[in-house]
Design an enzyme around this catalytic site. Structure first.
Site, PDB file in Angstrom:
ATOM      1  N   LYS A 183     -27.070  26.191 -19.447  1.00 34.38           N
ATOM      2  CA  LYS A 183     -28.512  25.954 -19.750  1.00 34.38           C
ATOM      3  C   LYS A 183     -29.157  25.008 -18.747  1.00 34.38           C
ATOM      4  O   LYS A 183     -30.338  25.132 -18.445  1.00 34.38           O
ATOM      5  CB  LYS A 183     -28.706  25.413 -21.163  1.00 34.38           C
ATOM      6  CG  LYS A 183     -27.968  24.124 -21.485  1.00 34.38           C
ATOM      7  CD  LYS A 183     -26.858  24.379 -22.436  1.00 34.38           C
ATOM      8  CE  LYS A 183     -25.766  23.360 -22.300  1.00 34.38           C
ATOM      9  NZ  LYS A 183     -24.621  23.640 -23.150  1.00 34.38           N
TER      10      LYS A 183
ATOM     11  N   GLU B 292     -26.607  34.828 -22.818  1.00 33.76           N
ATOM     12  CA  GLU B 292     -26.734  34.657 -24.271  1.00 33.76           C
ATOM     13  C   GLU B 292     -26.084  33.359 -24.745  1.00 33.76           C
ATOM     14  O   GLU B 292     -26.562  32.720 -25.684  1.00 33.76           O
ATOM     15  CB  GLU B 292     -26.093  35.859 -24.983  1.00 33.76           C
ATOM     16  CG  GLU B 292     -26.329  35.905 -26.468  1.00 33.76           C
ATOM     17  CD  GLU B 292     -27.800  36.025 -26.832  1.00 33.76           C
ATOM     18  OE1 GLU B 292     -28.351  37.101 -26.706  1.00 33.76           O
ATOM     19  OE2 GLU B 292     -28.398  35.008 -27.245  1.00 33.76           O
TER      20      GLU B 292
ATOM     21  N   VAL C 241     -27.917  29.352 -25.016  1.00 35.51           N
ATOM     22  CA  VAL C 241     -28.765  28.772 -26.076  1.00 35.51           C
ATOM     23  C   VAL C 241     -28.254  29.197 -27.454  1.00 35.51           C
ATOM     24  O   VAL C 241     -28.087  30.384 -27.722  1.00 35.51           O
ATOM     25  CB  VAL C 241     -30.240  29.239 -25.939  1.00 35.51           C
ATOM     26  CG1 VAL C 241     -31.118  28.572 -26.993  1.00 35.51           C
ATOM     27  CG2 VAL C 241     -30.771  28.967 -24.546  1.00 35.51           C
TER      28      VAL C 241
ATOM     29  N   GLY D 100     -25.351  28.774 -29.045  1.00 39.87           N
ATOM     30  CA  GLY D 100     -23.967  29.213 -29.283  1.00 39.87           C
ATOM     31  C   GLY D 100     -23.904  30.709 -29.547  1.00 39.87           C
ATOM     32  O   GLY D 100     -24.328  31.513 -28.718  1.00 39.87           O
TER      33      GLY D 100
ATOM     34  N   GLY E 230     -14.877  19.360 -29.883  1.00 38.97           N
ATOM     35  CA  GLY E 230     -15.224  20.116 -28.672  1.00 38.97           C
ATOM     36  C   GLY E 230     -16.664  20.584 -28.624  1.00 38.97           C
ATOM     37  O   GLY E 230     -17.004  21.494 -27.879  1.00 38.97           O
TER      38      GLY E 230
ATOM     39  N   GLU F 282     -21.165  17.749 -24.926  1.00 37.64           N
ATOM     40  CA  GLU F 282     -21.132  17.949 -23.477  1.00 37.64           C
ATOM     41  C   GLU F 282     -20.190  16.911 -22.861  1.00 37.64           C
ATOM     42  O   GLU F 282     -19.889  15.889 -23.486  1.00 37.64           O
ATOM     43  CB  GLU F 282     -22.533  17.741 -22.897  1.00 37.64           C
ATOM     44  CG  GLU F 282     -23.557  18.751 -23.379  1.00 37.64           C
ATOM     45  CD  GLU F 282     -23.189  20.168 -23.014  1.00 37.64           C
ATOM     46  OE1 GLU F 282     -22.987  20.457 -21.846  1.00 37.64           O
ATOM     47  OE2 GLU F 282     -23.074  20.998 -23.930  1.00 37.64           O
TER      48      GLU F 282
ATOM     49  N   ASP G 131     -30.042  18.250 -23.691  1.00 34.76           N
ATOM     50  CA  ASP G 131     -29.453  19.577 -23.888  1.00 34.76           C
ATOM     51  C   ASP G 131     -30.432  20.459 -24.684  1.00 34.76           C
ATOM     52  O   ASP G 131     -30.675  21.609 -24.342  1.00 34.76           O
ATOM     53  CB  ASP G 131     -28.118  19.402 -24.638  1.00 34.76           C
ATOM     54  CG  ASP G 131     -27.445  20.708 -24.981  1.00 34.76           C
ATOM     55  OD1 ASP G 131     -26.759  21.264 -24.111  1.00 34.76           O
ATOM     56  OD2 ASP G 131     -27.610  21.181 -26.122  1.00 34.76           O
TER      57      ASP G 131
ATOM     58  N   LYS H 130     -32.522  23.916 -23.475  1.00 28.24           N
ATOM     59  CA  LYS H 130     -32.484  25.172 -24.239  1.00 28.24           C
ATOM     60  C   LYS H 130     -33.900  25.597 -24.621  1.00 28.24           C
ATOM     61  O   LYS H 130     -34.235  26.787 -24.580  1.00 28.24           O
ATOM     62  CB  LYS H 130     -31.605  25.001 -25.477  1.00 28.24           C
ATOM     63  CG  LYS H 130     -30.125  24.852 -25.129  1.00 28.24           C
ATOM     64  CD  LYS H 130     -29.317  24.390 -26.326  1.00 28.24           C
ATOM     65  CE  LYS H 130     -27.839  24.262 -25.993  1.00 28.24           C
ATOM     66  NZ  LYS H 130     -27.082  23.553 -27.028  1.00 28.24           N
TER      67      LYS H 130
HETATM   68  N1  HSE Z   1     -23.176  20.237 -26.479  1.00 29.15           N
HETATM   69  C1  HSE Z   1     -23.787  21.426 -26.959  1.00 29.15           C
HETATM   70  C2  HSE Z   1     -24.100  21.234 -28.425  1.00 29.15           C
HETATM   71  C3  HSE Z   1     -22.863  22.596 -26.758  1.00 29.15           C
HETATM   72  O1  HSE Z   1     -23.625  20.272 -29.027  1.00 29.15           O
HETATM   73  O2  HSE Z   1     -24.821  22.037 -28.984  1.00 29.15           O
HETATM   74  C4  HSE Z   1     -23.550  23.909 -26.775  1.00 29.15           C
HETATM   75  O3  HSE Z   1     -24.588  23.984 -25.865  1.00 29.15           O
END
Ligand code: HSE
Length: 422
Positions: free
Chosen positions: A106, A130, A133, A135, A187, A190, A201, A205
């Site tokens: 992104k 895809e 943005v 997931g 996980g 970022e 982030d 998006k």
């Molecule tokens: N770090 C991002 C989040 C990962 O927490 O949504 C997916 O873009």
């Protein structure tokens, strides 16, 4: 005969490793269902350690991206490195070599989208993204395909799994630090979590979604406020008033201008978004003819995100046309003109006349008070919570400036914006 798609994968981190898992598990069923055979020709990562998994699976590997670029068999490059460079150069080089590109990046798309899409069209190849943005939510496809016959007027989104996870867990009693640590362990976050918690982030998006929805050059200049200043007491006060705090992305197109913003927002506890918890994301699109459309799903995590990367490969195998993305220059609404209701939290000395002074500063700037609450404490200072009627950001900035001359106001006012979804 299946359609064969020959792929080179760059970046074997969290999502890249998820793509390897999915291809190993599901390649056969994918071919049976879709008629697309995915051949992973080679994988590339600058870390030998990250390449281990591909080697174990018998996939040829390299530490040099140029090997994929020069491999004539490869028709599609999947970029899963993240960040600006070398991801941006790799994408441009791949497009110039007339290879289709799939990316989950992104940051690169928000900053260099116009250049990347122009390069793709020039070389008659596609860029699919895809996974960039929301997931696993199919939001790009929804905007570009399902609703390409409508005019989208508004977008509301919870677009960051990490911050939504933190706000959800804080609402359940966890501290900010504990919740962030947990999100990192799972996980979602970022590499640099400040991108998540400071709202960058989400802004990247939103830039991508608004660009596609409004056919507009958006870039990265979006008013952005993260969640780092949200306290447990903000969350509790909001709850008491019948609201929930979410990090919301908002884009609206009205009278030829585009309004864009990302900030923690008070939303009614009865609204659909209030129940979007943990790493889940949600997007609400409002179309001129279709009305409101809601999509929700896991917005972060290895396998949800890797799944839609693989869906993009299938999509490339299923289509021959090249997407036309022609973004126009647009007028972005100056942030001072954006209006909403505000909740103000002021920590003031408990002395006569202070409330009147606060009300006067607001009145001087045309801001009307809708509700007010002050609880008795046995401390020297008391928190005053005010909810205003609709006012502009410009009016609010001036009122807060006036507060600075009231010495009994002990801290800078904390501001939360209330979204009425109107
Ligand atoms: N770090 C991002 C989040 C990962 O927490 O949504 C997916 O873009």
């Amino acid at each position: 005969m299946p359609v064969e798609v020959n792929v080179g994968l760059v970046g074997l981190g969290n999502i890249g490793s998820g793509v390897l898992d999915i291809l190993k598990e599901n390649s056969e069923i994918i071919e049976k269902r879709t008629g697309v055979r995915i051949n992973l020709v080679a994988a590339c990562d600058k870390s030998k350690e990250q390449l281990e998994k591909a080697i174990t699976l018998g996939i040829p590997t390299t530490e040099n991206f140029k090997d994929l670029l020069n491999n004539e068999k490869i028709g599609v490059i999947i970029e899963l490195i993240g960040g600006y460079e070398p991801a941006h150069s790799i994408i441009i080089d791949a497009l110039r070599a007339k290879k289709h590109v799939i990316t989950a990046n992104k940051a690169v798309l928000a900053k260099y989208g116009t250049e990347i899409f122009a390069e793709a069209q020039k070389n008659n190849v596609n860029v699919l993204f895809e996974a960039a943005v929301g997931g696993c939510i199919p939001i790009i496809r929804t905007i570009e395909e399902s609703y390409s016959s409508d005019r989208i007027e508004k977008i509301y989104g919870i677009l960051n799994g990490t911050t939504n996870f933190i706000l959800t867990r804080m609402g359940e009693g966890m501290s900010y630090e504990e919740a962030l640590k947990k999100a990192q362990e799972l996980g979602f976050a970022e590499a640099d979590p400040s991108f998540d918690v400071e709202g960058k982030d989400t802004a990247q998006k939103l830039s991508i979604l608004a660009g596609l929805a409004f056919d507009a050059k958006i870039g990265c200049e979006i008013f952005t406020e993260g969640i780092t200043k949200i306290t447990k007491s903000d969350i509790d006060f909001a709850k008491e008033l019948g609201y929930v705090i979410k990090l919301l992305a908002i884009a609206k197109k009205e009278n030829g201008q585009i309004e864009l913003r990302v900030h923690p927002t008070m939303i009614p506890a009865s609204h659909f978004f209030a129940n979007i918890s943990n790493e889940f994301n949600a997007v609400l699109l409002s179309g001129a003819n279709t009305g409101e459309i809601l999509l929700s799903g896991k917005g972060a995590g290895k396998l949800p995100t890797a799944t839609v990367v693989v869906t993009d490969i299938i999509e490339l195998g299923s289509r021959v046309r090249v997407t036309q993305r022609n973004f126009e220059n647009v007028k972005i609404m100056p942030f001072e003109e954006v209006t909403s209701r505000f909740l103000l939290r002021l920590n003031v000395a408990d002395k006569p006349g202070i409330l009147a002074e606060i009300a006067k500063s607001l009145g001087n700037n045309g801001i009307s008070i809708a509700a007010l609450s002050q609880k008795e404490t046995n401390m020297e200072t008391v928190p005053i919570i005010l909810i205003t009627h609709k006012a502009s950001e410009g009016q609010l900035i001036k009122a807060i400036k006036e507060f600075e001359s009231i010495k009994e106001i002990r801290e800078k006012a904390s501001v939360l914006r209330i979204e009425d979804f109107d």
